[in-house]
Every structure is written in C-alpha cells, then in structure tokens.
Design a protein around this motif. Structure first.
Motif, PDB file in Angstrom:
ATOM      1  N   PHE A 307      59.621  48.788  31.377  1.00  0.00           N
ATOM      2  CA  PHE A 307      59.735  47.768  32.431  1.00  0.00           C
ATOM      3  C   PHE A 307      58.396  47.710  33.164  1.00  0.00           C
ATOM      4  CE2 PHE A 307      61.104  45.468  36.091  1.00  0.00           C
ATOM      5  CZ  PHE A 307      62.253  44.780  35.710  1.00  0.00           C
ATOM      6  N   GLU A 308      57.602  46.691  32.857  1.00  0.00           N
ATOM      7  CA  GLU A 308      56.289  46.556  33.497  1.00  0.00           C
ATOM      8  C   GLU A 308      56.377  45.629  34.706  1.00  0.00           C
ATOM      9  OE1 GLU A 308      51.713  44.964  32.704  1.00  0.00           O
ATOM     10  OE2 GLU A 308      53.122  45.067  31.020  1.00  0.00           O
ATOM     11  N   ILE A 309      55.738  46.045  35.786  1.00  0.00           N
ATOM     12  CA  ILE A 309      55.626  45.188  36.975  1.00  0.00           C
ATOM     13  C   ILE A 309      54.145  45.061  37.309  1.00  0.00           C
ATOM     14  CG2 ILE A 309      56.190  44.917  39.422  1.00  0.00           C
ATOM     15  CD1 ILE A 309      58.667  46.620  38.964  1.00  0.00           C
ATOM     16  N   LYS A 310      53.630  43.831  37.265  1.00  0.00           N
ATOM     17  CA  LYS A 310      52.219  43.596  37.586  1.00  0.00           C
ATOM     18  C   LYS A 310      52.108  43.237  39.060  1.00  0.00           C
ATOM     19  CE  LYS A 310      48.078  41.021  36.273  1.00  0.00           C
ATOM     20  NZ  LYS A 310      47.651  40.812  37.669  1.00  0.00           N
ATOM     21  N   ILE A 311      51.429  44.083  39.821  1.00  0.00           N
ATOM     22  CA  ILE A 311      51.240  43.843  41.257  1.00  0.00           C
ATOM     23  C   ILE A 311      50.103  42.839  41.425  1.00  0.00           C
ATOM     24  CG2 ILE A 311      50.954  44.906  43.525  1.00  0.00           C
ATOM     25  CD1 ILE A 311      53.299  46.063  41.911  1.00  0.00           C
ATOM     26  N   PRO A 312      50.329  41.709  42.089  1.00  0.00           N
ATOM     27  CA  PRO A 312      49.273  40.700  42.216  1.00  0.00           C
ATOM     28  C   PRO A 312      48.136  41.174  43.107  1.00  0.00           C
ATOM     29  CG  PRO A 312      51.176  40.079  43.533  1.00  0.00           C
ATOM     30  CD  PRO A 312      51.578  41.293  42.754  1.00  0.00           C
ATOM     31  N   SER A 313      46.918  40.713  42.785  1.00  0.00           N
ATOM     32  CA  SER A 313      45.759  41.029  43.627  1.00  0.00           C
ATOM     33  C   SER A 313      45.866  40.240  44.924  1.00  0.00           C
ATOM     34  CB  SER A 313      44.469  40.661  42.899  1.00  0.00           C
ATOM     35  OG  SER A 313      44.423  39.252  42.674  1.00  0.00           O
ATOM     36  N   LEU A 314      45.097  40.624  45.921  1.00  0.00           N
ATOM     37  CA  LEU A 314      45.163  39.951  47.216  1.00  0.00           C
ATOM     38  C   LEU A 314      44.670  38.508  47.115  1.00  0.00           C
ATOM     39  CD1 LEU A 314      45.975  40.333  50.144  1.00  0.00           C
ATOM     40  CD2 LEU A 314      43.701  41.215  50.634  1.00  0.00           C
ATOM     41  N   ARG A 315      43.696  38.244  46.225  1.00  0.00           N
ATOM     42  CA  ARG A 315      43.209  36.869  46.088  1.00  0.00           C
ATOM     43  C   ARG A 315      44.245  35.967  45.417  1.00  0.00           C
ATOM     44  NH1 ARG A 315      40.326  40.110  43.076  1.00  0.00           N
ATOM     45  NH2 ARG A 315      40.562  40.041  40.807  1.00  0.00           N
ATOM     46  N   GLU A 316      45.252  36.594  44.746  1.00  0.00           N
ATOM     47  CA  GLU A 316      46.334  35.806  44.146  1.00  0.00           C
ATOM     48  C   GLU A 316      47.428  35.483  45.158  1.00  0.00           C
ATOM     49  OE1 GLU A 316      47.235  37.009  39.741  1.00  0.00           O
ATOM     50  OE2 GLU A 316      46.585  38.835  40.765  1.00  0.00           O
ATOM     51  N   THR A 353      38.927  33.523  53.176  1.00  0.00           N
ATOM     52  CA  THR A 353      38.048  32.942  52.147  1.00  0.00           C
ATOM     53  C   THR A 353      37.287  34.002  51.348  1.00  0.00           C
ATOM     54  OG1 THR A 353      36.307  32.656  53.825  1.00  0.00           O
ATOM     55  CG2 THR A 353      37.716  30.756  53.361  1.00  0.00           C
ATOM     56  N   TYR A 354      37.416  35.268  51.752  1.00  0.00           N
ATOM     57  CA  TYR A 354      36.737  36.353  51.039  1.00  0.00           C
ATOM     58  C   TYR A 354      37.524  36.683  49.760  1.00  0.00           C
ATOM     59  CZ  TYR A 354      34.426  40.900  50.358  1.00  0.00           C
ATOM     60  OH  TYR A 354      33.719  41.955  49.839  1.00  0.00           O
ATOM     61  N   HIS A 355      36.846  37.178  48.715  1.00  0.00           N
ATOM     62  CA  HIS A 355      37.512  37.387  47.419  1.00  0.00           C
ATOM     63  C   HIS A 355      38.206  38.752  47.283  1.00  0.00           C
ATOM     64  CE1 HIS A 355      33.477  39.055  46.952  1.00  0.00           C
ATOM     65  NE2 HIS A 355      33.911  39.751  45.922  1.00  0.00           N
ATOM     66  N   TRP A 356      38.004  39.700  48.161  1.00  0.00           N
ATOM     67  CA  TRP A 356      38.700  40.991  48.230  1.00  0.00           C
ATOM     68  C   TRP A 356      38.754  41.744  46.896  1.00  0.00           C
ATOM     69  CZ3 TRP A 356      38.673  42.613  52.853  1.00  0.00           C
ATOM     70  CH2 TRP A 356      38.824  41.714  53.913  1.00  0.00           C
ATOM     71  N   PRO A 357      37.619  42.201  46.382  1.00  0.00           N
ATOM     72  CA  PRO A 357      37.641  42.991  45.142  1.00  0.00           C
ATOM     73  C   PRO A 357      38.406  44.307  45.295  1.00  0.00           C
ATOM     74  CG  PRO A 357      35.453  43.056  46.165  1.00  0.00           C
ATOM     75  CD  PRO A 357      36.241  42.008  46.889  1.00  0.00           C
ATOM     76  N   GLY A 358      38.466  44.829  46.534  1.00  0.00           N
ATOM     77  CA  GLY A 358      39.189  46.087  46.773  1.00  0.00           C
ATOM     78  C   GLY A 358      40.620  45.880  47.245  1.00  0.00           C
ATOM     79  N   LYS A 440      32.949  37.960  38.032  1.00  0.00           N
ATOM     80  CA  LYS A 440      32.392  36.688  37.564  1.00  0.00           C
ATOM     81  C   LYS A 440      33.419  35.564  37.674  1.00  0.00           C
ATOM     82  CE  LYS A 440      28.804  38.550  34.551  1.00  0.00           C
ATOM     83  NZ  LYS A 440      27.716  37.922  35.330  1.00  0.00           N
ATOM     84  N   LEU A 441      34.690  35.901  37.458  1.00  0.00           N
ATOM     85  CA  LEU A 441      35.752  34.896  37.626  1.00  0.00           C
ATOM     86  C   LEU A 441      35.788  34.396  39.067  1.00  0.00           C
ATOM     87  CD1 LEU A 441      38.680  36.461  35.563  1.00  0.00           C
ATOM     88  CD2 LEU A 441      37.241  34.549  34.898  1.00  0.00           C
ATOM     89  N   ASP A 442      35.595  35.345  40.005  1.00  0.00           N
ATOM     90  CA  ASP A 442      35.563  34.965  41.424  1.00  0.00           C
ATOM     91  C   ASP A 442      34.341  34.109  41.739  1.00  0.00           C
ATOM     92  OD1 ASP A 442      37.876  36.223  42.143  1.00  0.00           O
ATOM     93  OD2 ASP A 442      36.906  38.119  42.600  1.00  0.00           O
ATOM     94  N   GLU A 443      33.188  34.521  41.207  1.00  0.00           N
ATOM     95  CA  GLU A 443      31.949  33.796  41.483  1.00  0.00           C
ATOM     96  C   GLU A 443      31.996  32.370  40.926  1.00  0.00           C
ATOM     97  OE1 GLU A 443      28.954  36.230  39.706  1.00  0.00           O
ATOM     98  OE2 GLU A 443      28.976  37.740  41.327  1.00  0.00           O
ATOM     99  N   CYS A 444      32.614  32.228  39.737  1.00  0.00           N
ATOM    100  CA  CYS A 444      32.685  30.923  39.097  1.00  0.00           C
ATOM    101  C   CYS A 444      33.952  30.138  39.472  1.00  0.00           C
ATOM    102  CB  CYS A 444      32.630  31.075  37.572  1.00  0.00           C
ATOM    103  SG  CYS A 444      31.112  31.842  36.972  1.00  0.00           S
ATOM    104  N   HIS A 445      34.828  30.820  40.268  1.00  0.00           N
ATOM    105  CA  HIS A 445      36.089  30.207  40.715  1.00  0.00           C
ATOM    106  C   HIS A 445      36.941  29.750  39.536  1.00  0.00           C
ATOM    107  CE1 HIS A 445      34.436  30.505  44.690  1.00  0.00           C
ATOM    108  NE2 HIS A 445      33.373  29.823  44.298  1.00  0.00           N
TER     109      HIS A 445
END
Length: 447
Positions: A307-316, A353-358, A440-445
């Motif tokens: 049973f996998e649960i993917k926790i979404p990132s904050l930018r999602e 508006t910040y991308h929050w990598p952490g 790079k996905l964040d930089e290129c949106h």
C-alpha cells in the motif's frame, strides 16, 4: 483539588464513623447504603476512590468491583469485609481491587491505604492525559492543510490505518512522512503499543544491523552486553523505517525474512526470536526504478509496496502554505515568549510564490527564523531569507526560442513525455540527479 471518596456500606453507624475519619483528612465524602445507589453516585460525581463493603443487601462487593472497573477504570476500589476469606481476597485482586482488608482488624490501615490508592489514581489520570495529548498531536486532524491533494492522501491513510498492512510512504524530503506514520499508528489497532522509528541513512551497515536486530554480548568489539534491537522493541506495535532506500542490500534480505516469518536472529546469536510488528517504511527514492536497476531488492520492494501513499510536495499544495504559516507563527511566538505576530500580505505572498525545495520542514525553519528576527508585532518580507525575498518570478516570462533555458525546457518536456511522467526514469535518461530534475522543473515551470 479536593478528592472525592465514596463509602458503600449498609451499616449506617459504621459508615458514619468511617466517613468522619476520612473527612478529618480533608477529603470530600459521599455515602451509599447499597450497590445500586453507590453506582448512581459514581455516575453523578467524579469519584477518586471507593471504600466498599463486600456483603451488601443487593449484591456482593467483589462482583460489583468488576462493574466499577469496566465503567470507571481510573477509580480505585478498597474492599472491606467483616469476615476475611482468602478466596474472596484473591478474586478481589483479580477483579482489580487496590486492596482487600478486614473491618476492625485493619482499621489503622484504611487512611494510609487511601493515600496510596489516591496516588495511583492520580498517576493513572496523568498517564491518560499524556496519552490523549500524544494521540491528539499525531491524529489525522493535526495534519494542517485543506488542499485537495492533502485530503486525498489523508483519506488513503485513514483507510489503511485500521488494517495491519505494510505501508510505503513516498515523497520528497521534508513532506512529513513521519507525521503520517505516527498518525497511521495512532489510528490503528496497535495504538497504545510502541511506535519505534529508525532512520536507515543515519548508521553504517554494521551499526544499522545491530540497531535493527539487536546483538549478543561479545558479538563484536564494543558489544559489552546484550542489546535489544528495534524489531524487538516494536513487538506488538509499529516499526517505522525512514529512508529505507539507504538500507544495504544484505540487510534488505534479512528484513525480508523477518517480514515473511516474523522471526529474526540478533547479531552474534544462533537462536531465532519472534516479533509481531506492523511495518511502515518511507523513502524519497523511486524504489521501482531502483529495483529494476538492481540497486534495491525487487522482492523486498514488492513486499513493501502493498500500500503506497505518495505525500505531495508543498509546491503541489500551495493552498496549505497560509494555514501552515499561521500554525508555525503561533508555535514559535509561544516558544520565544512573543506576542502573537501579525502576518502581512507581502510576507505571505513571498512564501506562496517560493518553490520550497525543502517542503514543510523548510517552511517551518523559515518561520522560526522570521519570528526570532521580527522586531515589531508584525512579520514583513524583510525578515525572510534573501533567496525568498529576491526570488525570480518567471511565471509569465516568455522564453526566447534561442535561449538555453527554452531549449532545456523543451528537452526535459520531451523526455518526460517519453517516460510518461516518470520523473525518476527521466532523471536517469537525462543523466542528472532526481533533486536536480525537480529544481529544473521548478525553474522551467513544468508541472
């Protein structure tokens, strides 16, 4: 706080005498002449200790004790009898009596016993409050955010929590995988049992094996005595293995055997031991790709991936940034003894508006720093870190067809289309790390 003592005895004179003795110690005393009225008093009042006669007109105190404990488990009961019978005493203790004493012979024991019973009752209430606080802290309701992405994940976690299935939590670092693991445990049938957490990336192979399986005295240099492993500590409860993708291959084989048989052998021992635990694992890696590349055991991956649960990132889930910010500001204002700080629109806008990598962990750290730096009673953007204050917003910027960024964006998009959105596989084909791809996905949106 005044303690309430209930005395149940059909002998009015004896009951009155006992009441006066107990009142002289400063306690509030309630009286009842039979079991029925005694139980009513228990329902209507917050009773701490019951002094109850064994032989009463409408029943036996030893049997009544069982009823009290089933309805009011924190109430301590001292049974009083005119004729001490060993069989009654044994049964009374089995039914949960604090003590069983003989009237007249043991009168001098009543007050000391009463204090001891009150001490136990008070301790049990403190433990119950602590357990409730822990349960509230790690409940699903404590997970902050109302975004659709988060609500879907919580719904999945609630469904699997009531089962004993192995759960694999995936997602980026800092998304709150351990918070979800705790919530699943607290909402499972194993609540009240041990929740044991081990980060597999923290230790070397040898130390990790010892931490997980335990060891016998003399198993290796420095093993001065027997040591319980986390698997043994988790018996009856939940074992949470964070960063399981970092576990060495040979230990993966041993863990798989434990999951299949519930048996393990401590380091330096030859005798198998048993442990019944529920496993929750977490990783920020793509274990499917790693198992395909033979860098993670495929048999263990399939055993973990029930049973996998993917926790979404904050930018999602950008809608959750505002409630999370409010929560962390209050938390750190209280911690630093500051008045509740007002969050300004520009402060919040920079955060949103910040991308929050952490992810959430980074947001928490940023808020703690901002609260410490705030001089007035408001939080403005000037207390934010430089990279958040001066972030570049390229959302609406049109890229030149000749620019490197435009070419890079187009190439990444092509590779993602080829892998049908599998980011780990795309990173492998691009020959870059998964973290670099996300940046790079964040930089290129690119969504």
């Amino acid at each position: 706080m005044l303690k309430n003592i209930l005395i149940i005895d059909d002998e009015e004179k004896l009951r009155g005498l006992l009441a006066r003795i107990v009142k002289s110690e400063g306690f509030e005393v309630l009286e009842a002449g039979d079991l029925k009225s005694g139980f009513k008093k228990l329902e209507q009042n917050e009773i701490d200790v019951v002094l109850c006669d064994v032989k009463l007109p409408d029943g036996n105190g030893v049997d009544f004790l069982e009823k009290i404990k089933s309805h009011f488990p924190l109430v301590e009961v001292i049974l009083l009898t005119a004729f001490g019978k060993i069989s009654d005493g044994v049964q009374a203790m089995k039914n949960g009596a604090f003590d069983y004493i003989v009237k007249g012979d043991d009168n001098d024991k009543i007050i000391p016993l009463l204090y001891k019973a009150l001490e136990k009752s008070e301790l049990q209430k403190k433990v119950q409050k602590l357990e409730k606080r822990i349960s509230d802290k790690y409940s699903f309701d404590s997970i902050i955010g109302k975004s659709k992405a988060l609500e879907q994940v919580i719904d999945l976690a609630k469904k699997v929590a009531k089962t004993d299935s192995t759960v694999l939590l995936t997602g980026e670092t800092g998304t709150g995988k351990e918070v979800f693991a705790q919530a699943i445990h607290e909402n499972s049938n194993r609540v009240g049992k041990s929740f044991v957490a081990l980060n597999c990336s923290t230790f070397s192979k040898e130390i990790l094996e010892s931490e997980l399986f335990g060891h016998k005295q003399g198993a290796f240099t420095g093993a001065l005595k027997d040591k319980k492993g986390f698997i043994e500590e988790a018996n009856g409860g939940t074992l949470f293995l964070d960063e399981i993708g970092e576990m060495p291959i040979n230990l993966q084989a041993k863990l798989l055997r434990v999951l299949e048989t519930n048996e393990y052998i401590p380091v330096g021992d030859t005798t198998p031991k048993k442990s019944n635990f529920r496993l929750i694992a977490a990783t920020n890696r793509d274990l499917k790709t790693e198992s395909d590349n033979h860098t993670f055991r495929s048999d263990l991956y399939f055993r973990l991936n029930i049973f996998e649960i993917k926790i979404p990132s904050l930018r999602e889930r950008p809608k959750d940034i505002s409630p999370l910010t409010t929560y962390f500001v209050k938390q750190f204002s209280d911690k630093t003894n500051k008045k509740q700080l007002q969050i300004t629109a520009d402060f919040l806008q920079k955060l949103e508006t910040y991308h929050w990598p952490g992810n959430v962990r980074e947001l928490k750290n940023v808020i703690e720093r901002s609260v410490i730096l705030a001089n007035a009673e408001i939080l403005t953007e000037d207390v934010l870190p430089y990279e958040i204050q001066h972030q570049q917003n390229n959302m609406n910027k049109t890229l030149s067809a000749f620019s490197m960024q435009s070419i890079e964006k187009l190439h990444i998009q092509k590779v993602l289309n080829y892998t049908k959105g599998n980011k780990a596989e795309a990173a492998r084909l691009l020959e870059i790390g998964i973290a670099t791809l996300y940046r790079k996905l964040d930089e290129c949106h690119i969504q």
